[in-house]
Design a protein around this motif. Sequence first.
Motif, PDB file in Angstrom:
ATOM      1  N   ASN A 172       6.615 -14.922 -14.748  1.00  0.00           N
ATOM      2  CA  ASN A 172       6.590 -13.645 -14.601  1.00  0.00           C
ATOM      3  C   ASN A 172       6.342 -13.035 -16.076  1.00  0.00           C
ATOM      4  N   SER A 173       6.918 -13.545 -17.129  1.00  0.00           N
ATOM      5  CA  SER A 173       6.814 -12.923 -18.287  1.00  0.00           C
ATOM      6  C   SER A 173       5.393 -13.124 -18.747  1.00  0.00           C
ATOM      7  N   GLU A 174       4.819 -14.158 -18.636  1.00  0.00           N
ATOM      8  CA  GLU A 174       3.345 -14.313 -19.159  1.00  0.00           C
ATOM      9  C   GLU A 174       2.265 -13.532 -18.133  1.00  0.00           C
ATOM     10  N   SER A 175       2.639 -13.410 -17.154  1.00  0.00           N
ATOM     11  CA  SER A 175       1.811 -12.458 -16.080  1.00  0.00           C
ATOM     12  C   SER A 175       2.027 -10.787 -16.364  1.00  0.00           C
ATOM     13  N   TYR A 176       3.088 -10.714 -16.818  1.00  0.00           N
ATOM     14  CA  TYR A 176       3.487  -9.241 -17.273  1.00  0.00           C
ATOM     15  C   TYR A 176       2.496  -8.795 -18.585  1.00  0.00           C
ATOM     16  N   LYS A 177       2.806  -9.879 -19.414  1.00  0.00           N
ATOM     17  CA  LYS A 177       1.828  -9.772 -20.761  1.00  0.00           C
ATOM     18  C   LYS A 177       0.515  -9.793 -20.496  1.00  0.00           C
TER      19      LYS A 177
ATOM     20  N   LEU B 177       5.075   0.052 -15.107  1.00  0.00           N
ATOM     21  CA  LEU B 177       3.853  -0.139 -15.857  1.00  0.00           C
ATOM     22  C   LEU B 177       2.636   0.424 -15.221  1.00  0.00           C
ATOM     23  N   LEU B 178       2.669   0.248 -13.706  1.00  0.00           N
ATOM     24  CA  LEU B 178       1.477   0.746 -12.888  1.00  0.00           C
ATOM     25  C   LEU B 178       1.494   2.295 -12.711  1.00  0.00           C
ATOM     26  N   SER B 179       2.524   2.899 -12.646  1.00  0.00           N
ATOM     27  CA  SER B 179       2.780   4.292 -12.246  1.00  0.00           C
ATOM     28  C   SER B 179       1.743   5.201 -12.836  1.00  0.00           C
ATOM     29  N   ASN B 180       1.300   5.060 -14.175  1.00  0.00           N
ATOM     30  CA  ASN B 180       0.537   6.170 -14.954  1.00  0.00           C
ATOM     31  C   ASN B 180      -1.029   5.624 -14.743  1.00  0.00           C
ATOM     32  N   GLN B 181      -1.137   4.525 -13.949  1.00  0.00           N
ATOM     33  CA  GLN B 181      -2.591   3.938 -13.895  1.00  0.00           C
ATOM     34  C   GLN B 181      -3.480   4.446 -12.859  1.00  0.00           C
TER      35      GLN B 181
ATOM     36  N   VAL C 173       7.192 -10.277  -4.739  1.00  0.00           N
ATOM     37  CA  VAL C 173       8.486  -9.544  -5.585  1.00  0.00           C
ATOM     38  C   VAL C 173       7.959  -9.190  -6.910  1.00  0.00           C
ATOM     39  N   PHE C 174       6.945  -9.901  -7.561  1.00  0.00           N
ATOM     40  CA  PHE C 174       6.554  -9.468  -8.975  1.00  0.00           C
ATOM     41  C   PHE C 174       6.087  -8.086  -8.905  1.00  0.00           C
ATOM     42  N   PHE C 175       5.138  -7.779  -8.187  1.00  0.00           N
ATOM     43  CA  PHE C 175       4.210  -6.347  -8.229  1.00  0.00           C
ATOM     44  C   PHE C 175       5.213  -5.153  -7.516  1.00  0.00           C
ATOM     45  N   THR C 176       6.221  -5.728  -6.871  1.00  0.00           N
ATOM     46  CA  THR C 176       7.055  -4.525  -6.257  1.00  0.00           C
ATOM     47  C   THR C 176       8.487  -4.377  -7.302  1.00  0.00           C
ATOM     48  N   SER C 177       8.686  -5.206  -8.530  1.00  0.00           N
ATOM     49  CA  SER C 177       9.600  -5.042  -9.285  1.00  0.00           C
ATOM     50  C   SER C 177       9.597  -3.872  -9.922  1.00  0.00           C
ATOM     51  N   GLU C 178      10.627  -3.200 -10.347  1.00  0.00           N
ATOM     52  CA  GLU C 178      10.757  -1.898 -11.032  1.00  0.00           C
ATOM     53  C   GLU C 178       9.969  -1.956 -12.189  1.00  0.00           C
ATOM     54  N   LYS C 179       9.915  -3.066 -13.025  1.00  0.00           N
ATOM     55  CA  LYS C 179       9.164  -3.397 -14.229  1.00  0.00           C
ATOM     56  C   LYS C 179       7.643  -3.178 -14.012  1.00  0.00           C
ATOM     57  N   VAL C 180       7.136  -3.553 -12.990  1.00  0.00           N
ATOM     58  CA  VAL C 180       5.706  -3.618 -12.858  1.00  0.00           C
ATOM     59  C   VAL C 180       5.522  -2.269 -12.178  1.00  0.00           C
ATOM     60  N   LEU C 181       6.317  -1.639 -11.106  1.00  0.00           N
ATOM     61  CA  LEU C 181       6.064  -0.269 -10.830  1.00  0.00           C
ATOM     62  C   LEU C 181       5.951   0.647 -11.676  1.00  0.00           C
TER      63      LEU C 181
ATOM     64  N   HIS D 250       0.825  -1.314  -0.049  1.00  0.00           N
ATOM     65  CA  HIS D 250       0.060  -0.008  -0.049  1.00  0.00           C
ATOM     66  C   HIS D 250       0.920   1.308  -0.082  1.00  0.00           C
ATOM     67  N   LYS D 251       1.981   1.410   0.892  1.00  0.00           N
ATOM     68  CA  LYS D 251       2.857   2.351   0.872  1.00  0.00           C
ATOM     69  C   LYS D 251       3.338   2.544  -0.470  1.00  0.00           C
ATOM     70  N   LEU D 252       3.745   1.711  -1.430  1.00  0.00           N
ATOM     71  CA  LEU D 252       4.232   1.666  -2.917  1.00  0.00           C
ATOM     72  C   LEU D 252       3.247   1.975  -3.850  1.00  0.00           C
ATOM     73  N   ARG D 253       1.802   2.192  -3.280  1.00  0.00           N
ATOM     74  CA  ARG D 253       0.733   2.511  -4.130  1.00  0.00           C
ATOM     75  C   ARG D 253       0.619   1.748  -5.009  1.00  0.00           C
ATOM     76  N   ILE D 254       0.850   0.391  -4.421  1.00  0.00           N
ATOM     77  CA  ILE D 254       0.315  -0.895  -5.474  1.00  0.00           C
ATOM     78  C   ILE D 254      -1.173  -1.354  -4.901  1.00  0.00           C
TER      79      ILE D 254
END
Length: 257
Positions: free
Chosen positions: A199-204, A242-246, A232-240, A24-28
Motif C-alpha cells: 500500500n505505501s508503494e502504491s500510494y507513492k 488524495l483524489l478529492s481535488n483531481q 480497500v486501498f482506493f476507498t481508504s480515507e488517505k486515497v480518497l 462509482h458512488k464514492l466518485r472514484i
Amino acid sequence: MPLIINADDFGASNNINNSILQMHKLRIVSSTTIIANGNNFEQAIIIAKKNPRLGIGVHLCLDGPYNIGTKYTTIINQETNQFYNVVQVVNKLKYFSFLESEIYQEYCLQIEKVLDNQIKISHLDHHHHLHLYLPSLRCIIKAANKYKIPYIRTQKVLFRNNQNAFNTIYRNIHHIILRNKVKTIDGLFEPLITDNSSNSESYKRLSELIMLKNKTIEIMLHPFGQLNQEYVFFTSEKVLDLLSNQKIINYNDLLKT
C-alpha cells in the motif's frame, strides 16, 4: 491532469458489479468495461442505465467462458465450445494460429450485444490485455472503426515493475500504431495491490502519477468484492483525500474537450 479510473470485468459477477457501483458512488470509479457474456451482464446493464455518469466500454474477451459465437474452427476449444484458457490463447496469438476473421466476428458479436441494450460505448479494452498481440490488435481496431467507437485502451504502462527494455520498446511501438489508427490516451497505470505491504508503494506511485502534467492517464482497477485489496486501498480515507481535488473523467468526456 485528467484521470480516468476504469474498473474491468463489469458484468462478470454480482460482487464485482456491486463493488464497481459503490466505488462509482464514492466518485472514484468513473468508467468501467463490461463483459458482454458475463454471468451478471443483465445486472450490469441495469446499473449502467441508472448511473449515466459511469462511462461504459466493452471488455472484449478471447479466453475463458465468455464467447458468444460457437461456430468457429480456430478460436474455441471444440471439446468445451468455449474459448481456450489464457495461456493457450497467448501461444496461439503469438504463432498466428487463429483466423483473424473469427476473432473479428466474435468481437462484433460482443460489441453488438452491448449496443442492443441501448448502451453508448465509450471505448474498448481487452480481457488479459490480449490486444497486445498483432492479430487481436488488428481486429480490435477494425471493430472500433466499424462501430465508430472512438477510444481503445493504450498498452503504454507507467511505473510498471520489472519491465525489461524490449517490453518497453514493444509497448511504445504498439502505442504509436494504436494512436495512428484510433484515439487513445497517454498512458495506463495498474496499481497491482495484492496485500497491505504494497500500500505505501502504491500510494507513492499514485502521488507521482498525479504530478504528471498535460497527460491523460487511465488507472485500471479490478475490484473483486469489497474485501478485495484494491477496493480497500482506493476507498481508504488517505486515497480518497488524495483524489478529492483531481479531475476524474470518463472516455466520453474526452470527446467534449
